[in-house]
Design a protein around this motif. Sequence first.
Motif, PDB file in Angstrom:
ATOM      1  N   ARG A 180       0.326  10.934 -11.211  1.00 44.74           N
ATOM      2  CA  ARG A 180      -1.149  10.952 -11.147  1.00 44.74           C
ATOM      3  C   ARG A 180      -1.741   9.797 -11.966  1.00 44.74           C
ATOM      4  O   ARG A 180      -2.718   9.175 -11.563  1.00 44.74           O
ATOM      5  N   GLU A 181      -1.133   9.520 -13.108  1.00 45.24           N
ATOM      6  CA  GLU A 181      -1.591   8.403 -13.933  1.00 45.24           C
ATOM      7  C   GLU A 181      -1.361   7.078 -13.200  1.00 45.24           C
ATOM      8  O   GLU A 181      -2.232   6.200 -13.204  1.00 45.24           O
ATOM      9  N   ALA A 182      -0.195   6.932 -12.575  1.00 49.25           N
ATOM     10  CA  ALA A 182       0.110   5.715 -11.811  1.00 49.25           C
ATOM     11  C   ALA A 182      -0.854   5.583 -10.634  1.00 49.25           C
ATOM     12  O   ALA A 182      -1.312   4.474 -10.328  1.00 49.25           O
ATOM     13  N   LEU A 183      -1.164   6.692  -9.979  1.00 51.89           N
ATOM     14  CA  LEU A 183      -2.108   6.668  -8.855  1.00 51.89           C
ATOM     15  C   LEU A 183      -3.489   6.218  -9.327  1.00 51.89           C
ATOM     16  O   LEU A 183      -4.127   5.389  -8.682  1.00 51.89           O
ATOM     17  N   ALA A 184      -3.942   6.734 -10.453  1.00 49.87           N
ATOM     18  CA  ALA A 184      -5.259   6.344 -10.980  1.00 49.87           C
ATOM     19  C   ALA A 184      -5.295   4.845 -11.272  1.00 49.87           C
ATOM     20  O   ALA A 184      -6.283   4.163 -10.966  1.00 49.87           O
ATOM     21  N   GLU A 185      -4.213   4.324 -11.830  1.00 49.31           N
ATOM     22  CA  GLU A 185      -4.145   2.890 -12.113  1.00 49.31           C
ATOM     23  C   GLU A 185      -4.150   2.078 -10.817  1.00 49.31           C
ATOM     24  O   GLU A 185      -4.863   1.083 -10.696  1.00 49.31           O
ATOM     25  N   ARG A 186      -3.378   2.528  -9.831  1.00 49.04           N
ATOM     26  CA  ARG A 186      -3.349   1.822  -8.538  1.00 49.04           C
ATOM     27  C   ARG A 186      -4.709   1.891  -7.847  1.00 49.04           C
ATOM     28  O   ARG A 186      -5.127   0.939  -7.204  1.00 49.04           O
ATOM     29  N   GLN A 187      -5.404   3.017  -7.974  1.00 51.27           N
ATOM     30  CA  GLN A 187      -6.735   3.140  -7.369  1.00 51.27           C
ATOM     31  C   GLN A 187      -7.678   2.104  -7.963  1.00 51.27           C
ATOM     32  O   GLN A 187      -8.453   1.470  -7.237  1.00 51.27           O
ATOM     33  N   GLN A 188      -7.615   1.920  -9.272  1.00 52.01           N
ATOM     34  CA  GLN A 188      -8.456   0.912  -9.920  1.00 52.01           C
ATOM     35  C   GLN A 188      -8.110  -0.488  -9.416  1.00 52.01           C
ATOM     36  O   GLN A 188      -8.994  -1.290  -9.124  1.00 52.01           O
ATOM     37  N   GLN A 189      -6.827  -0.776  -9.294  1.00 48.19           N
ATOM     38  CA  GLN A 189      -6.395  -2.085  -8.812  1.00 48.19           C
ATOM     39  C   GLN A 189      -6.865  -2.327  -7.385  1.00 48.19           C
ATOM     40  O   GLN A 189      -7.385  -3.394  -7.061  1.00 48.19           O
ATOM     41  N   TRP A 190      -6.680  -1.332  -6.513  1.00 46.48           N
ATOM     42  CA  TRP A 190      -7.087  -1.481  -5.115  1.00 46.48           C
ATOM     43  C   TRP A 190      -8.595  -1.588  -4.973  1.00 46.48           C
ATOM     44  O   TRP A 190      -9.093  -2.262  -4.082  1.00 46.48           O
ATOM     45  N   THR A 191      -9.341  -0.931  -5.850  1.00 50.00           N
ATOM     46  CA  THR A 191     -10.799  -1.033  -5.817  1.00 50.00           C
ATOM     47  C   THR A 191     -11.230  -2.471  -6.094  1.00 50.00           C
ATOM     48  O   THR A 191     -12.105  -3.005  -5.408  1.00 50.00           O
ATOM     49  N   SER A 199       0.804  -1.229   0.000  1.00 49.01           N
ATOM     50  CA  SER A 199       0.000   0.000   0.000  1.00 49.01           C
ATOM     51  C   SER A 199       0.832   1.272   0.000  1.00 49.01           C
ATOM     52  O   SER A 199       0.289   2.366  -0.154  1.00 49.01           O
ATOM     53  N   ALA A 200       2.137   1.161   0.167  1.00 51.06           N
ATOM     54  CA  ALA A 200       2.985   2.342   0.345  1.00 51.06           C
ATOM     55  C   ALA A 200       2.952   3.292  -0.857  1.00 51.06           C
ATOM     56  O   ALA A 200       2.768   4.502  -0.682  1.00 51.06           O
ATOM     57  N   THR A 201       3.137   2.773  -2.048  1.00 54.19           N
ATOM     58  CA  THR A 201       3.172   3.644  -3.227  1.00 54.19           C
ATOM     59  C   THR A 201       1.849   4.379  -3.436  1.00 54.19           C
ATOM     60  O   THR A 201       1.850   5.607  -3.548  1.00 54.19           O
ATOM     61  N   PRO A 202       0.705   3.684  -3.489  1.00 50.37           N
ATOM     62  CA  PRO A 202      -0.531   4.440  -3.693  1.00 50.37           C
ATOM     63  C   PRO A 202      -0.848   5.376  -2.530  1.00 50.37           C
ATOM     64  O   PRO A 202      -1.427   6.440  -2.736  1.00 50.37           O
ATOM     65  N   LEU A 203      -0.439   5.019  -1.328  1.00 51.40           N
ATOM     66  CA  LEU A 203      -0.701   5.884  -0.187  1.00 51.40           C
ATOM     67  C   LEU A 203       0.102   7.176  -0.297  1.00 51.40           C
ATOM     68  O   LEU A 203      -0.446   8.275  -0.144  1.00 51.40           O
ATOM     69  N   VAL A 204       1.386   7.074  -0.597  1.00 53.51           N
ATOM     70  CA  VAL A 204       2.218   8.282  -0.728  1.00 53.51           C
ATOM     71  C   VAL A 204       1.771   9.117  -1.919  1.00 53.51           C
ATOM     72  O   VAL A 204       1.659  10.342  -1.818  1.00 53.51           O
ATOM     73  N   LEU A 205       1.478   8.476  -3.041  1.00 49.30           N
ATOM     74  CA  LEU A 205       1.008   9.245  -4.201  1.00 49.30           C
ATOM     75  C   LEU A 205      -0.319   9.931  -3.889  1.00 49.30           C
ATOM     76  O   LEU A 205      -0.530  11.092  -4.283  1.00 49.30           O
ATOM     77  N   GLY A 206      -1.208   9.248  -3.184  1.00 53.21           N
ATOM     78  CA  GLY A 206      -2.484   9.852  -2.806  1.00 53.21           C
ATOM     79  C   GLY A 206      -2.294  11.038  -1.875  1.00 53.21           C
ATOM     80  O   GLY A 206      -2.970  12.066  -2.008  1.00 53.21           O
ATOM     81  N   ILE A 207      -1.369  10.920  -0.946  1.00 50.98           N
ATOM     82  CA  ILE A 207      -1.075  12.029  -0.025  1.00 50.98           C
ATOM     83  C   ILE A 207      -0.510  13.216  -0.803  1.00 50.98           C
ATOM     84  O   ILE A 207      -0.923  14.356  -0.593  1.00 50.98           O
ATOM     85  N   LEU A 208       0.399  12.944  -1.727  1.00 51.92           N
ATOM     86  CA  LEU A 208       0.992  14.040  -2.509  1.00 51.92           C
ATOM     87  C   LEU A 208      -0.005  14.633  -3.503  1.00 51.92           C
ATOM     88  O   LEU A 208       0.147  15.787  -3.909  1.00 51.92           O
ATOM     89  N   ALA A 209      -1.027  13.869  -3.880  1.00 54.58           N
ATOM     90  CA  ALA A 209      -2.071  14.422  -4.746  1.00 54.58           C
ATOM     91  C   ALA A 209      -2.864  15.502  -4.011  1.00 54.58           C
ATOM     92  O   ALA A 209      -3.467  16.375  -4.639  1.00 54.58           O
ATOM     93  N   GLU A 210      -2.850  15.459  -2.672  1.00 55.72           N
ATOM     94  CA  GLU A 210      -3.503  16.488  -1.855  1.00 55.72           C
ATOM     95  C   GLU A 210      -2.700  17.789  -1.839  1.00 55.72           C
ATOM     96  O   GLU A 210      -3.248  18.845  -1.570  1.00 55.72           O
ATOM     97  N   GLY A 211      -1.388  17.682  -2.106  1.00 55.68           N
ATOM     98  CA  GLY A 211      -0.521  18.859  -2.109  1.00 55.68           C
ATOM     99  C   GLY A 211       0.909  18.473  -1.791  1.00 55.68           C
ATOM    100  O   GLY A 211       1.183  17.401  -1.255  1.00 55.68           O
ATOM    101  N   ASP A 212       1.842  19.360  -2.129  1.00 55.22           N
ATOM    102  CA  ASP A 212       3.263  19.117  -1.900  1.00 55.22           C
ATOM    103  C   ASP A 212       3.547  19.035  -0.406  1.00 55.22           C
ATOM    104  O   ASP A 212       2.975  19.794   0.382  1.00 55.22           O
TER     105      ASP A 212
END
Length: 120
Positions: free
Chosen positions: A85-96, A11-24
């Motif tokens: 952001r593209e990688a995060l979207a793909e990971r979100q689909q996988q985790w769903t 879960s580390a990669t999608p979690l960090v990318l999701g956090i950074l999607a909120e802001g730097d």
Amino acid sequence: MRIDKDLVAASATPLVLGILAEGDLYGYAILKRVGELSGGSMQWTDGMLYPLLHRLERLGYVNARWGTSDAGRRRKHYAITETGREALAERQQQWTVVADALRQVWHASPTPPAVTEGWA
């Protein structure tokens, strides 16, 4: 509750990318945010976060830049890139898909099966 290290790693990669999607953010702020989001159940260390951030940077998912905090300290700030952001979207689909499958299994079998002696 202790979270299994394999689950943390997955879960580390999608979690960090999701956090950074909120802001730097800078590293310590990312660590704090992980703790907040998990209700304190996930307490990452620097030794786990920074190798992950460096890998995400090598993959082009994040950019890093040096900045200065309000207190005047130099900090490296991380920002998600368009590729990230593209990688995060793909990971979100996988985790769903994974979460939906787990939800179905758990609702179909609300209690874990009894362990039978001799079976391991």
